[in-house]
Motif scaffolding. Sequence first.
Motif, short mmCIF file in Angstrom:
data_model
loop_
_atom_site.label_atom_id
_atom_site.label_comp_id
_atom_site.label_asym_id
_atom_site.label_seq_id
_atom_site.Cartn_x
_atom_site.Cartn_y
_atom_site.Cartn_z
N ASP A 1 0.84 -1.19 0.00
CA ASP A 1 0.00 0.00 0.00
C ASP A 1 0.88 1.25 0.00
N ALA A 2 0.43 2.25 -0.69
CA ALA A 2 1.24 3.45 -0.83
C ALA A 2 1.56 4.08 0.52
N GLY A 3 0.61 3.96 1.46
CA GLY A 3 0.83 4.59 2.75
C GLY A 3 1.40 3.66 3.80
N ALA A 4 1.79 2.45 3.42
CA ALA A 4 2.27 1.47 4.40
C ALA A 4 3.69 1.81 4.83
N THR A 5 3.84 2.27 6.07
CA THR A 5 5.16 2.62 6.57
C THR A 5 5.55 1.78 7.77
N ALA A 6 4.74 0.77 8.07
CA ALA A 6 4.98 -0.03 9.28
C ALA A 6 6.35 -0.70 9.22
N LYS A 7 7.09 -0.52 10.26
CA LYS A 7 8.35 -1.24 10.42
C LYS A 7 8.70 -1.25 11.89
N ILE A 8 9.67 -2.08 12.23
CA ILE A 8 10.08 -2.25 13.62
C ILE A 8 11.55 -1.90 13.74
N GLU A 9 11.89 -1.16 14.78
CA GLU A 9 13.28 -0.86 15.07
C GLU A 9 13.55 -1.13 16.55
N VAL A 10 14.46 -2.02 16.81
CA VAL A 10 14.89 -2.33 18.17
C VAL A 10 16.35 -1.91 18.26
N ARG A 11 16.63 -1.00 19.17
CA ARG A 11 17.98 -0.43 19.23
C ARG A 11 18.58 -0.60 20.62
N ALA A 12 19.65 -1.38 20.70
CA ALA A 12 20.48 -1.53 21.91
C ALA A 12 19.64 -1.79 23.16
N VAL A 13 18.69 -2.72 23.06
CA VAL A 13 17.78 -3.00 24.17
C VAL A 13 18.41 -4.01 25.13
N PHE B 1 17.84 -4.84 16.08
CA PHE B 1 17.49 -5.32 14.73
C PHE B 1 16.39 -4.42 14.18
N ALA B 2 16.24 -4.45 12.86
CA ALA B 2 15.20 -3.66 12.20
C ALA B 2 14.46 -4.56 11.22
N VAL B 3 13.16 -4.32 11.08
CA VAL B 3 12.33 -5.13 10.19
C VAL B 3 11.65 -4.21 9.18
N PRO B 4 12.03 -4.27 7.90
CA PRO B 4 11.36 -3.44 6.89
C PRO B 4 9.88 -3.80 6.77
N ILE C 1 10.29 -10.42 22.59
CA ILE C 1 8.96 -10.09 22.05
C ILE C 1 8.06 -9.49 23.13
N ARG C 2 8.28 -9.84 24.40
CA ARG C 2 7.51 -9.19 25.47
C ARG C 2 7.88 -7.71 25.56
N LEU C 3 9.15 -7.40 25.33
CA LEU C 3 9.57 -6.00 25.27
C LEU C 3 8.95 -5.30 24.07
N LEU C 4 8.92 -5.99 22.94
CA LEU C 4 8.35 -5.42 21.72
C LEU C 4 6.86 -5.12 21.90
N LEU C 5 6.16 -6.00 22.61
CA LEU C 5 4.72 -5.84 22.82
C LEU C 5 4.40 -4.89 23.97
N GLY C 6 5.40 -4.38 24.65
CA GLY C 6 5.16 -3.49 25.77
C GLY C 6 4.75 -4.18 27.05
N SER D 1 17.33 -0.34 29.18
CA SER D 1 17.94 0.67 28.31
C SER D 1 17.63 0.32 26.86
N GLY D 2 17.82 1.29 25.97
CA GLY D 2 17.52 1.07 24.57
C GLY D 2 16.12 1.54 24.21
N THR D 3 15.80 1.50 22.92
CA THR D 3 14.50 1.98 22.43
C THR D 3 13.88 0.97 21.48
N ILE D 4 12.53 0.99 21.45
CA ILE D 4 11.77 0.15 20.52
C ILE D 4 10.72 1.03 19.88
N SER D 5 10.64 1.00 18.54
CA SER D 5 9.62 1.77 17.84
C SER D 5 8.94 0.90 16.80
N VAL D 6 7.64 1.13 16.62
CA VAL D 6 6.83 0.45 15.63
C VAL D 6 6.12 1.51 14.80
N ALA D 7 6.30 1.45 13.49
CA ALA D 7 5.69 2.43 12.58
C ALA D 7 6.04 3.86 12.99
#
Length: 572
Positions: free
Chosen positions: A296-308, A327-330, A349-354, A360-366
Amino acid sequence: MASPNRLIATPRRDDIEAPSLQPATPLLRVDALSVSYGRQQVVSDVSFALSRGQSLALIGESGSGKSTIARAVLRLLPNGGHATGRITFDGRDVLELSERRFRPLRGRAIGFVPQDPGNALNPVRSIGAQAMEAAALLDEPDDRVRKQRILETFAQVGLDHPQRVCDSYPHQLSGGMLQRVLIGLAVLPRPALLVADEPTSALDVTIQKRILDLLTRLQSELDISLLLITHDLAIAAERADALVVLKDGVIQEAGRTAAIFASPRSAYARELQADVPALNPDRYRALRDPGFRRRDAGATAKIEVRAVTKTFAVDGRTLTAVDNVSFAVPAGTTHALVGESGSGKTTTIRLLLGLETPDSGTISVAGEQLSGRSPATLRAAWRHLQLIYQNPFTSLDPTWTVEKLVREPLDRFGIGTRKARNAQVRQSLADVGLGEHLLARKPGALSGGQRQRVAIARALVLRPDVIVLDEPTSALDVTVQADIVEVLLSLQANLGLTYVFVSHDLALVRQLAHTVSVMHRGRIVEHGAVGEIFDHPQQPYTRSLLASIPSGTTGRVSPSRPRAVVTADAPG
């Protein structure tokens, strides 16, 4: 003329020393066995034979009758079960013996390794106390000698500290150790026949290989006959001299393992072979190819896990469960997390799901950072981040209908009108290949594959950007697993979904994922494209994981044991 369901195993002529050319009397012989529960017949006219020191695998999906045959051999059919035909063990007709006369054989002469050690062992009694019960089968009145035999047997099955194991309770041991305990208890009386019912289905691939190697070694050292029950043709091909392929209680094909594996005659055996991930790594290449996927043209969803990093306090000391993981997931791709139990996959994955907060570190989704947010602000993010659990038999409320299960996320988020929600429920079911006739059913009235499809529909109904797949097929047969994988990849292709896939099944990872991170003791030891990592692993740990994947290579028979020669006239 031979019965159409008969399997006969005899030594090859060139493996027998002259002058005797007569086939050995089978240790176990099943003739025209049929089993019914009331008016429902679940096993029909099954025949096969197993000689001393040989191995035979019963393979097929759930409901094929393989476990029922094993229970008939062990005289453990549930109430209402009725067996006809003949089961001859060491010259005695098992079905003709009274329970009193058969009981001395069960455990002593016929050992049993159940599928789930978590259910087979009493959680409130020590391993040693339960082992002493098994030792009562020995013809040895002295408890000190019995205990010594237990310790020797535990050492023989690869438990490094037998006394510590005896002093432990089941929850204090790993799954692989518990399975070794069960094998040790089964072989303690030195039975002539060992029945192993899916002994590795819930284990990591490396532990699975160790358990199967152990069974093969014990079979050779103790001259035990092995009746192996499995749904995995690759495992059966590596470990069994002969195969019996079952479907709906009827033999579809039977014979020497190498012959069936090289050229299966029945359509069902060919289907089983095609569904084994280890044998068909590129089966879903067209669906998996990102170029095939509509984005989809507007699909920007991705995952970034940085130094967690995430630590826990355990018994007064600090345990680092996740250590500087990145790691990062396009968008629109699948990233796999693999590793043995305790490697840090689940915590990640528990960290990813909140569900856990990183130290320490950061996790972002979309583009939205999840770490550090309150549950109230995370709720909006969860609409776009969904989880499919490991076991469809426990993840769905058994008292709810399919319609209520799938609609609940829409109700909780207050999305749309009631009419719109009902329409979205039906669309989600259609997306996973389920019809509206299932709406009123409860999980207990569904097959395992249907339940997992309902779980996927439930996760899909909110139209999330990211879905976390936590071992989504580990509780399913390979044929059902293949259907679910095709559904997941088709949905990804059509909707541009992003997946994070957690699995111990490396062969399945190769089929499904684009990129992979290999985790060991909380750290990522190797990361990259699936093809590159699988074909050219750089780290010893990764190589050991990949070496544990069943290859499906046939003919792994100890040179000290004669091969079985099998003639079969099964349909196909």
